[in-house]
Design a protein around this motif. Structure first.
Motif, PDB file in Angstrom:
ATOM      1  N   PHE A 217     -32.565  52.613 104.757  1.00  0.00           N
ATOM      2  CA  PHE A 217     -31.335  53.379 104.904  1.00  0.00           C
ATOM      3  C   PHE A 217     -30.694  53.662 103.549  1.00  0.00           C
ATOM      4  O   PHE A 217     -30.401  54.809 103.208  1.00  0.00           O
ATOM      5  N   TRP A 218     -30.502  52.603 102.771  1.00  0.00           N
ATOM      6  CA  TRP A 218     -29.809  52.796 101.485  1.00  0.00           C
ATOM      7  C   TRP A 218     -30.645  53.614 100.515  1.00  0.00           C
ATOM      8  O   TRP A 218     -30.113  54.413  99.739  1.00  0.00           O
ATOM      9  N   ASN A 219     -31.956  53.481 100.551  1.00  0.00           N
ATOM     10  CA  ASN A 219     -32.810  54.276  99.673  1.00  0.00           C
ATOM     11  C   ASN A 219     -32.758  55.762 100.005  1.00  0.00           C
ATOM     12  O   ASN A 219     -33.190  56.584  99.207  1.00  0.00           O
ATOM     13  N   ASN A 220     -32.273  56.115 101.177  1.00  0.00           N
ATOM     14  CA  ASN A 220     -32.202  57.524 101.564  1.00  0.00           C
ATOM     15  C   ASN A 220     -30.781  58.069 101.603  1.00  0.00           C
ATOM     16  O   ASN A 220     -30.587  59.246 101.898  1.00  0.00           O
ATOM     17  N   HIS A 221     -29.780  57.218 101.330  1.00  0.00           N
ATOM     18  CA  HIS A 221     -28.400  57.678 101.493  1.00  0.00           C
ATOM     19  C   HIS A 221     -27.457  57.335 100.351  1.00  0.00           C
ATOM     20  O   HIS A 221     -26.365  57.889 100.280  1.00  0.00           O
ATOM     21  N   TRP A 222     -27.822  56.436  99.521  1.00  0.00           N
ATOM     22  CA  TRP A 222     -26.917  56.035  98.437  1.00  0.00           C
ATOM     23  C   TRP A 222     -27.564  56.407  97.122  1.00  0.00           C
ATOM     24  O   TRP A 222     -28.638  55.912  96.779  1.00  0.00           O
ATOM     25  N   TRP A 223     -26.897  57.278  96.380  1.00  0.00           N
ATOM     26  CA  TRP A 223     -27.485  57.938  95.217  1.00  0.00           C
ATOM     27  C   TRP A 223     -28.120  56.972  94.197  1.00  0.00           C
ATOM     28  O   TRP A 223     -29.264  57.177  93.793  1.00  0.00           O
ATOM     29  N   PRO A 224     -27.413  55.911  93.762  1.00  0.00           N
ATOM     30  CA  PRO A 224     -28.062  55.037  92.764  1.00  0.00           C
ATOM     31  C   PRO A 224     -29.383  54.454  93.280  1.00  0.00           C
ATOM     32  O   PRO A 224     -30.331  54.287  92.509  1.00  0.00           O
ATOM     33  N   ARG A 225     -29.450  54.171  94.559  1.00  0.00           N
ATOM     34  CA  ARG A 225     -30.660  53.602  95.125  1.00  0.00           C
ATOM     35  C   ARG A 225     -31.722  54.678  95.352  1.00  0.00           C
ATOM     36  O   ARG A 225     -32.904  54.494  95.072  1.00  0.00           O
ATOM     37  N   SER A 226     -31.308  55.831  95.883  1.00  0.00           N
ATOM     38  CA  SER A 226     -32.284  56.870  96.203  1.00  0.00           C
ATOM     39  C   SER A 226     -32.858  57.485  94.925  1.00  0.00           C
ATOM     40  O   SER A 226     -34.034  57.845  94.868  1.00  0.00           O
TER      41      SER A 226
ATOM     42  N   ILE B  78     -36.564  61.765  82.193  1.00  0.00           N
ATOM     43  CA  ILE B  78     -36.631  62.322  83.542  1.00  0.00           C
ATOM     44  C   ILE B  78     -35.294  62.187  84.230  1.00  0.00           C
ATOM     45  O   ILE B  78     -34.521  61.292  83.959  1.00  0.00           O
ATOM     46  N   GLU B  79     -35.078  63.134  85.139  1.00  0.00           N
ATOM     47  CA  GLU B  79     -33.846  63.153  85.913  1.00  0.00           C
ATOM     48  C   GLU B  79     -34.253  63.411  87.352  1.00  0.00           C
ATOM     49  O   GLU B  79     -35.328  63.937  87.596  1.00  0.00           O
ATOM     50  N   VAL B  80     -33.418  63.062  88.291  1.00  0.00           N
ATOM     51  CA  VAL B  80     -33.750  63.303  89.694  1.00  0.00           C
ATOM     52  C   VAL B  80     -32.873  64.436  90.208  1.00  0.00           C
ATOM     53  O   VAL B  80     -31.663  64.450  90.013  1.00  0.00           O
ATOM     54  N   ASN B  81     -33.536  65.417  90.825  1.00  0.00           N
ATOM     55  CA  ASN B  81     -32.873  66.626  91.267  1.00  0.00           C
ATOM     56  C   ASN B  81     -32.751  66.645  92.792  1.00  0.00           C
ATOM     57  O   ASN B  81     -33.676  66.245  93.489  1.00  0.00           O
TER      58      ASN B  81
END
Ligand SMILES: [Zn+2]
Ligand SMILES: [Zn+2]
Ligand SMILES: [Zn+2]
Length: 117
Positions: free
Chosen positions: A44-53, A74-77
């Motif tokens: 859940f947190w890996n898909n909903h909370w930005w620092p984790r995802s 690298i950056e996450v888009n």
């Protein structure tokens, strides 16, 4: 209902059922409330909370730009823009909405969005 359970109830990835795990719908053992096991809360947190995802997306993409294969910086888009929801627990941070880009590719992507709007 907790806030995360409310969000999971509306989430396309979760399969909650009443009185059961808010992520997988499985039975919740005594002593747990929202998630049946650690794996469901992690998902859940890996898909909903930005620092984790963001971290999970980089790991999934092996810390390389998905467009040109360049590593670092690298950056996450967000493929569908999250519209400033970085600090919010939100379905905008689903891992399938995230891609790892190098800084130049990210800039090209962002410029293309600005041109479209
Ligand atoms: Zn579960
Ligand atoms: Zn790149
Ligand atoms: Zn969601």
């Amino acid at each position: 209902m907790t806030k995360s359970a409310t969000l999971a109830a509306a989430c396309a990835l979760a399969k909650p059922s009443p009185g059961a795990c808010s992520w997988c719908g499985g039975p919740v053992p005594k002593g747990r409330r929202v998630w049946c096991r650690g794996r469901c809360s992690t998902a859940f947190w890996n898909n909903h909370w930005w620092p984790r995802s963001r971290r999970a997306a980089k790991r999934r993409d092996k810390y390389e730009c998905v467009r040109c294969g360049q590593g670092r910086p690298i950056e996450v888009n967000h493929i569908t823009p999250c519209l400033g929801a970085h600090g919010v627990v939100s379905c905008a941070h689903h891992l399938d909405n995230l891609e790892t880009l190098c800084r130049p590719c990210h800039r090209v992507h962002t410029a293309a969005i600005v041109r479209k709007s």
